[in-house]
Write a protein that holds these residues in place. Sequence first.
Motif, PDB file in Angstrom:
ATOM      1  N   ALA A 184      -2.062 -68.647  25.036  1.00 36.25           N
ATOM      2  CA  ALA A 184      -0.916 -67.725  25.091  1.00 36.25           C
ATOM      3  C   ALA A 184      -1.371 -66.359  25.615  1.00 36.25           C
ATOM      4  O   ALA A 184      -0.630 -65.688  26.335  1.00 36.25           O
ATOM      5  CB  ALA A 184      -0.280 -67.599  23.708  1.00 36.25           C
ATOM      6  N   PHE A 185      -2.598 -65.946  25.285  1.00 32.35           N
ATOM      7  CA  PHE A 185      -3.130 -64.671  25.789  1.00 32.35           C
ATOM      8  C   PHE A 185      -3.205 -64.696  27.318  1.00 32.35           C
ATOM      9  O   PHE A 185      -2.827 -63.739  27.985  1.00 32.35           O
ATOM     10  CB  PHE A 185      -4.527 -64.390  25.214  1.00 32.35           C
ATOM     11  N   GLN A 186      -3.694 -65.816  27.854  1.00 35.85           N
ATOM     12  CA  GLN A 186      -3.805 -65.926  29.321  1.00 35.85           C
ATOM     13  C   GLN A 186      -2.441 -65.927  29.990  1.00 35.85           C
ATOM     14  O   GLN A 186      -2.248 -65.314  31.041  1.00 35.85           O
ATOM     15  CB  GLN A 186      -4.595 -67.194  29.692  1.00 35.85           C
ATOM     16  N   ILE A 187      -1.473 -66.596  29.353  1.00 37.82           N
ATOM     17  CA  ILE A 187      -0.118 -66.621  29.927  1.00 37.82           C
ATOM     18  C   ILE A 187       0.461 -65.202  29.938  1.00 37.82           C
ATOM     19  O   ILE A 187       1.015 -64.747  30.947  1.00 37.82           O
ATOM     20  CB  ILE A 187       0.790 -67.579  29.124  1.00 37.82           C
ATOM     21  N   ALA A 188       0.309 -64.473  28.817  1.00 34.79           N
ATOM     22  CA  ALA A 188       0.846 -63.107  28.738  1.00 34.79           C
ATOM     23  C   ALA A 188       0.206 -62.238  29.820  1.00 34.79           C
ATOM     24  O   ALA A 188       0.873 -61.414  30.466  1.00 34.79           O
ATOM     25  CB  ALA A 188       0.593 -62.513  27.353  1.00 34.79           C
ATOM     26  N   ARG A 189      -1.071 -62.440  30.033  1.00 31.92           N
ATOM     27  CA  ARG A 189      -1.784 -61.650  31.037  1.00 31.92           C
ATOM     28  C   ARG A 189      -1.298 -61.966  32.451  1.00 31.92           C
ATOM     29  O   ARG A 189      -1.063 -61.066  33.265  1.00 31.92           O
ATOM     30  CB  ARG A 189      -3.281 -61.943  30.905  1.00 31.92           C
ATOM     31  N   ARG A 190      -1.117 -63.257  32.732  1.00 30.75           N
ATOM     32  CA  ARG A 190      -0.623 -63.658  34.070  1.00 30.75           C
ATOM     33  C   ARG A 190       0.803 -63.165  34.301  1.00 30.75           C
ATOM     34  O   ARG A 190       1.171 -62.790  35.409  1.00 30.75           O
ATOM     35  CB  ARG A 190      -0.658 -65.176  34.221  1.00 30.75           C
ATOM     36  N   LEU A 191       1.630 -63.214  33.241  1.00 29.43           N
ATOM     37  CA  LEU A 191       3.012 -62.746  33.377  1.00 29.43           C
ATOM     38  C   LEU A 191       3.037 -61.260  33.758  1.00 29.43           C
ATOM     39  O   LEU A 191       3.830 -60.832  34.584  1.00 29.43           O
ATOM     40  CB  LEU A 191       3.780 -62.954  32.064  1.00 29.43           C
ATOM     41  N   LYS A 192       2.133 -60.487  33.147  1.00 29.90           N
ATOM     42  CA  LYS A 192       2.088 -59.045  33.425  1.00 29.90           C
ATOM     43  C   LYS A 192       1.614 -58.756  34.835  1.00 29.90           C
ATOM     44  O   LYS A 192       2.128 -57.852  35.498  1.00 29.90           O
ATOM     45  CB  LYS A 192       1.083 -58.363  32.482  1.00 29.90           C
ATOM     46  N   SER A 193       0.614 -59.508  35.279  1.00 29.70           N
ATOM     47  CA  SER A 193      -0.028 -59.126  36.542  1.00 29.70           C
ATOM     48  C   SER A 193       0.723 -59.653  37.767  1.00 29.70           C
ATOM     49  O   SER A 193       0.468 -59.212  38.874  1.00 29.70           O
ATOM     50  CB  SER A 193      -1.492 -59.576  36.551  1.00 29.70           C
ATOM     51  N   GLY A 194       1.683 -60.596  37.582  1.00 29.72           N
ATOM     52  CA  GLY A 194       2.413 -61.119  38.740  1.00 29.72           C
ATOM     53  C   GLY A 194       3.566 -60.221  39.164  1.00 29.72           C
ATOM     54  O   GLY A 194       3.724 -59.116  38.659  1.00 29.72           O
ATOM     55  N   THR A 195       4.354 -60.721  40.135  1.00 26.31           N
ATOM     56  CA  THR A 195       5.526 -59.977  40.605  1.00 26.31           C
ATOM     57  C   THR A 195       6.770 -60.847  40.508  1.00 26.31           C
ATOM     58  O   THR A 195       6.731 -61.980  41.022  1.00 26.31           O
ATOM     59  CB  THR A 195       5.346 -59.566  42.087  1.00 26.31           C
ATOM     60  N   PRO A 196       7.898 -60.379  39.921  1.00 28.58           N
ATOM     61  CA  PRO A 196       7.937 -59.141  39.142  1.00 28.58           C
ATOM     62  C   PRO A 196       7.123 -59.270  37.855  1.00 28.58           C
ATOM     63  O   PRO A 196       7.000 -60.356  37.312  1.00 28.58           O
ATOM     64  CB  PRO A 196       9.433 -58.979  38.844  1.00 28.58           C
ATOM     65  N   SER A 197       6.597 -58.149  37.416  1.00 27.31           N
ATOM     66  CA  SER A 197       5.755 -58.127  36.229  1.00 27.31           C
ATOM     67  C   SER A 197       6.601 -58.355  34.976  1.00 27.31           C
ATOM     68  O   SER A 197       7.655 -57.752  34.819  1.00 27.31           O
ATOM     69  CB  SER A 197       5.066 -56.766  36.162  1.00 27.31           C
ATOM     70  N   VAL A 198       6.136 -59.281  34.132  1.00 28.62           N
ATOM     71  CA  VAL A 198       6.884 -59.628  32.912  1.00 28.62           C
ATOM     72  C   VAL A 198       6.069 -59.267  31.678  1.00 28.62           C
ATOM     73  O   VAL A 198       4.895 -59.627  31.584  1.00 28.62           O
ATOM     74  CB  VAL A 198       7.201 -61.150  32.883  1.00 28.62           C
ATOM     75  N   TYR A 199       6.677 -58.532  30.748  1.00 31.44           N
ATOM     76  CA  TYR A 199       6.027 -58.205  29.476  1.00 31.44           C
ATOM     77  C   TYR A 199       6.727 -58.958  28.356  1.00 31.44           C
ATOM     78  O   TYR A 199       7.957 -58.917  28.252  1.00 31.44           O
ATOM     79  CB  TYR A 199       6.099 -56.694  29.198  1.00 31.44           C
ATOM     80  N   VAL A 200       5.934 -59.636  27.522  1.00 36.05           N
ATOM     81  CA  VAL A 200       6.507 -60.325  26.360  1.00 36.05           C
ATOM     82  C   VAL A 200       5.914 -59.716  25.088  1.00 36.05           C
ATOM     83  O   VAL A 200       4.915 -58.997  25.137  1.00 36.05           O
ATOM     84  CB  VAL A 200       6.200 -61.849  26.398  1.00 36.05           C
ATOM     85  N   GLY A 201       6.543 -60.015  23.951  1.00 33.69           N
ATOM     86  CA  GLY A 201       6.014 -59.568  22.664  1.00 33.69           C
ATOM     87  C   GLY A 201       4.692 -60.262  22.383  1.00 33.69           C
ATOM     88  O   GLY A 201       4.568 -61.478  22.560  1.00 33.69           O
TER      89      GLY A 201
END
Length: 401
Positions: free
Chosen positions: A349-366
Amino acid sequence: MSVYAQFGLEPIINAAGTSTRVGGALMHPAAAAAMRDAAGACIPLDRLQGAASRIIAEATGAEAGYVTAGAAAGLTLSAAACLAALDIGVMDRLPNTRGLPNEIIVSREQRNGYDHALRAAGARLVEVGMNERVAGAGVRRTEVWEIEAAISERTVAVAYFANPDSAPPLEEVAALCRRRGVALIVDAAGQLPPAANLRRFVAAGADLVTFSGGKGLRGPQSTGILAGRRDLIMSVALQHLDLDEHWSTWDPPQNLINPERLRGFPRHGIGRGFKVAREEIVALLVALRCFVAGDYRADIARFHANLEALADDIGDTPGLRPCILGAIDEDRFPILEIAVDEQRLGLTAFQIARRLKSGTPSVYVGEGRLHEGVLVLHAIGLDDAQIRPLGERLRAVCANS
Ligand SMILES: *Cc1c(COP(=O)(O)O)cnc(C)c1O
């Protein structure tokens, strides 16, 4: 095109909720419009805070109220009010409290990063109780007698961080504080909705209660509310307002400040750096009115619809198991939890959160439950038009594992 584009920035998709670091909730449209209108005309801030006091008092059942620069500033001003009361000599000294009563009692299990805001005024925190549950060494929570045993002539207040699971019960702590003549400060920053909480902590006996303006209220991120006793709110106002005035020409609103109770005119206080602009105050008051009128119930329905659409969208994605918490008729904002099958995806889940942030559009989750393999998604920072791209990003990140 986004207003951020001129600075070379792309807005994020904020599924992390009201966290300050990601910008918080999307402001209520009526609050945003009020902000723009208020920016075009001037008003003395003491008069505006006098009106705010009446509106906050009406909404909370408290004697008085004040608009602060967020709930954290509300905590610093609360501590300053409990330390100085109406003594302008002490106001002038803060945060230097050498030789003065300066202790605020707090339950050890309630310690958190925001208590720095209490210490910033010059208070010393005195911890009581144990943290046995987290230690795995016991079953009991902090008890009222432990707070009482710590009260001394050095005590100025008890601080209480409210959540649905807080212990000991606030009513019992309030009864103790009243009996021993000690002020009770309640941090209820994130406790709205339910709307009943606007009045609940005051009714339970708190002397000062702070709420964030930029969380469930959907006011400006930089605002908050303090509600409480008239004398303490007067101390807050005196330590916060810009006081570069002539005593003889100053005519503050009587419901906020009664000059007859002062033996002189203080200079700028410890809160002067936490200024709140007129347009922020006006926007917060409009957001509060909308909240009290029940607008947030339409938000609950809309957030449900958005999170359900998202859950449907990713429901067939291997390795992701979405689940919505909070029923549509509950007085709370729903949350979408996505359990990640880390084995199957070969991704934590840490890796998914990191990939979501660094992509476009950037996604931030709780990120509060990443260690359990769970992504937590909130709707209060999401525009309806972002639901589809959010689902696309989630599916794309998991497809490329
Ligand atoms: C968010 C929060 C705060 C700070 O609120 P701001 O309005 O961002 O200053 C303080 N205490 C708690 C428990 C919070 O959740």
